[in-house]
Design a protein around this motif. Structure first.
Motif, PDB file in Angstrom:
ATOM      1  N   ASN A 150      -7.021  -4.340 -11.601  1.00  0.00           N
ATOM      2  CA  ASN A 150      -6.249  -5.228 -11.521  1.00  0.00           C
ATOM      3  C   ASN A 150      -4.861  -4.599 -11.891  1.00  0.00           C
ATOM      4  OD1 ASN A 150      -5.094  -8.081 -12.075  1.00  0.00           O
ATOM      5  ND2 ASN A 150      -4.666  -7.164 -14.396  1.00  0.00           N
TER       6      ASN A 150
ATOM      7  N   HIS B 227      -5.401 -11.654 -16.472  1.00  0.00           N
ATOM      8  CA  HIS B 227      -6.508 -10.666 -15.981  1.00  0.00           C
ATOM      9  C   HIS B 227      -7.006  -9.519 -16.558  1.00  0.00           C
ATOM     10  CE1 HIS B 227      -5.528 -12.197 -11.545  1.00  0.00           C
ATOM     11  NE2 HIS B 227      -6.057 -13.192 -12.475  1.00  0.00           N
TER      12      HIS B 227
ATOM     13  N   ILE C   4      -1.314 -13.295  -8.595  1.00  0.00           N
ATOM     14  CA  ILE C   4      -2.364 -13.090  -7.503  1.00  0.00           C
ATOM     15  C   ILE C   4      -3.639 -13.300  -8.240  1.00  0.00           C
ATOM     16  CG2 ILE C   4      -3.041 -11.395  -5.955  1.00  0.00           C
ATOM     17  CD1 ILE C   4       0.000 -11.814  -5.962  1.00  0.00           C
TER      18      ILE C   4
ATOM     19  N   GLU D 142      -3.909  -6.438  -6.130  1.00  0.00           N
ATOM     20  CA  GLU D 142      -2.389  -6.273  -6.150  1.00  0.00           C
ATOM     21  C   GLU D 142      -2.094  -5.248  -5.130  1.00  0.00           C
ATOM     22  OE1 GLU D 142      -4.076  -6.931  -9.342  1.00  0.00           O
ATOM     23  OE2 GLU D 142      -2.937  -9.049  -9.819  1.00  0.00           O
TER      24      GLU D 142
END
Ligand SMILES: Cc1cc2nc3c(=O)[nH]c(=O)nc-3n(C[C@H](O)[C@H](O)[C@H](O)COP(=O)(O)O)c2cc1C
Ligand SMILES: [Mn+2]
Length: 481
Positions: free
Chosen positions: A155, A178, A214, A220
């Motif tokens: 992440n 996240h 996202i 990402e």
């Protein structure tokens, strides 16, 4: 060609009058922050501080790098004059076409490597940003990489970081974000430390996507490639098994141990207030810092409109919500998150195919991307341009019935950082949310729907065409209509 690094983006902004070099020495202690805040409130060019008091020449700070829609359009290689609608459409389109990153062997972010006992975060000119902040925030426009130990997915997200000591940082690791899911549910639950790598001063799309919503499990890095239309060059960290952009100005690496905390905050937050209290937060223990020669720190001075979060988070939020509403088949024609509302309020334009469509749209917003922060939804008819606040305020003021048009959901999830909640509500995580239906009721006959007295609505086509065609002949400048 997309920008390869922050420096190319800086040159382009400078060429287009969107960046101001500040040659006069400024203090990292509030002065750079105050100048940048004023630039945000005036939508002035991004200040690029060349000499920071007490630091070698060459150690620079760039403030408000994406705090205007023009700079956002430049970052995305669109026409700098692109409308909000054009920017959102380009983002939504490119968002569905991810491109994997390219692994580089070497990169400028490794020009200087400082590891172990030599690590000293105070060697970088981290700004003391707002009056009353809990400390010097080095990370306010950056990404932090962390890895899900089960799936290996990495992440990249933007989460603020304050310097706690020469080799430790602290920051908010919220459980629903996240990084929070990874740290709390995986590493901390197993009593293991979590590796991290922070990249500051990246090419502009990395930070844009770092602060975007996202979904969990989606890389990402790949989304960044898609928005750029070209893979992002990444490089392995010096001491951690994580990738970072190869052209980052500064990379900070290390581990977050489980169950250790230190005090963090307060901070001038996205909603435009210093609202959240000082709280014990996790500790990022720094093992290495690598940086380019003459490194540039990026800084966002969040507050009232218009800052990087209002522009970038507003745009990415509008894009994610718009895509979600389209997927659900709702007849939405436009979405806008006005920067003035600091990510609390969203405006949605829709056709009204049946009574009370507003309730379905609002429910989808509250349950969808950013739903926890969006506490006010304004739904307008499709003849209202949601990006035009004159039209939106007019519709809300004149078409939203105070009783029938206003629906309050009194027991809802609490949005942090919004100061209208009482201490009791904050304690209980108890929020309340509302939507405003500013559309005409579906069943009203045509004659009951008052005609709006605007140039667009109240004149015959022939007259409007005549006026537009002859506008300059009447003596007015082009474009004023
Ligand atoms: C300047 C800036 C600072 C931010 N700081 C934080 C933060 O400290 N904690 C947080 O949970 N979210 C913060 N956010 C919001 C997150 O970046 C955003 O919710 C993003 O979607 C998080 O990434 P994720 O979806 O990968 O978790 C910040 C956003 C901006 C623009
Ligand atoms: Mn993420």
């Amino acid at each position: 060609m997309p920008f390869q690094d922050l420096r190319e983006f800086i040159s382009r902004c400078e060429q287009l009058g969107e960046l101001q070099r500040v040659e006069r020495e400024v203090d990292w202690n509030l002065e750079a922050g105050a100048i940048t805040r004023r630039c945000c409130e005036l939508s002035a060019p991004a200040p690029f501080f060349q000499k920071i008091k007490g630091y070698p020449r060459g150690y620079r700070i760039l403030g408000a790098s994406m705090a205007t829609f023009k700079r956002l359009a430049i970052a995305m290689e669109l026409n700098p004059e692109a409308s909000f609608k054009e920017i959102v459409e380009a983002y939504m389109d490119r968002r569905t076409k991810p491109i994997k990153p390219r692994l580089a062997k070497d990169g400028p972010c490794k020009e200087n490597v400082i590891a172990g006992d030599a690590v000293d975060l105070y060697k970088l000119p981290a700004p003391y940003i707002h009056g009353g902040d809990g400390g010097r925030y080095i990370s306010t426009w950056h990404i932090i990489a962390t890895k899900d130990p089960d799936s290996g997915w990495v992440n990249w997200g933007m989460y603020r970081q304050m310097i706690a000591s020469k080799n430790t940082l602290t920051g908010l690791i919220a459980p629903a974000q996240h990084i929070g899911m990874i740290y709390r549910q995986k590493y901390e639950a197993r009593n293991k430390p979590m590796e991290f790598a922070v990249a500051i001063g990246t090419e502009p799309i990395t930070a844009l996507v770092g602060q975007a919503q996202i979904p969990y499990g989606v890389s990402e890095m790949d989304v960044i490639g898609g928005i750029r239309g070209e893979p992002l060059d990444v490089i392995k960290g010096q001491t951690v098994d994580l990738l970072v952009p190869a052209t980052s100005e500064v990379v900070i690496e290390g581990e977050v141990p489980p169950k250790e905390r230190t005090l963090e905050g307060p901070f001038g937050e996205y909603a435009g207030y210093r609202a959240m209290p000082v709280l014990p937060r996790p500790i990022y223990k720094v093992k290495a810092i690598t940086h380019r020669d003459d490194p540039i720190l990026t800084m966002s001075v969040m507050g009232i409109a218009v800052d990087d979060s209002g522009v970038c988070n507003g745009m990415t939020c509008a894009a994610e919500v718009f895509s979600n509403l389209k997927t659900l088949g709702l007849p939405v024609t436009g979405v806008y998150v006005p920067p003035e509302g600091c990510i609390t309020t969203i405006v949605i334009a829709t056709k009204v195919p049946y009574a009370n469509i507003a309730s379905r749209i609002a429910s989808a917003v509250f349950a969808g991307p950013m739903g926890q922060l969006l506490c006010k939804v304004i739904i307008v008819d499709d003849d209202v341009d949601p990006t035009n606040m004159r039209e939106v305020i007019h519709a809300w003021a004149t078409k939203c019935h105070p009783v029938r048009g206003t629906t309050v959901i009194p027991y809802a999830v609490y949005a942090p950082a919004v100061p209208y909640y009482s201490p009791e509500e904050i304690n209980d995580n108890h929020g309340s949310i509302v939507y405003y239906d500013c559309t005409y009721p579906y069943r009203w006959p045509k004659e009951a729907k008052a005609v709006r007295s605007s140039f667009r609505d109240i004149y015959p086509e022939e007259i409007k065409q005549r006026v537009l065609t002859n506008w300059q002949k009447y003596g007015f400048e082009e474009g004023i209509c």
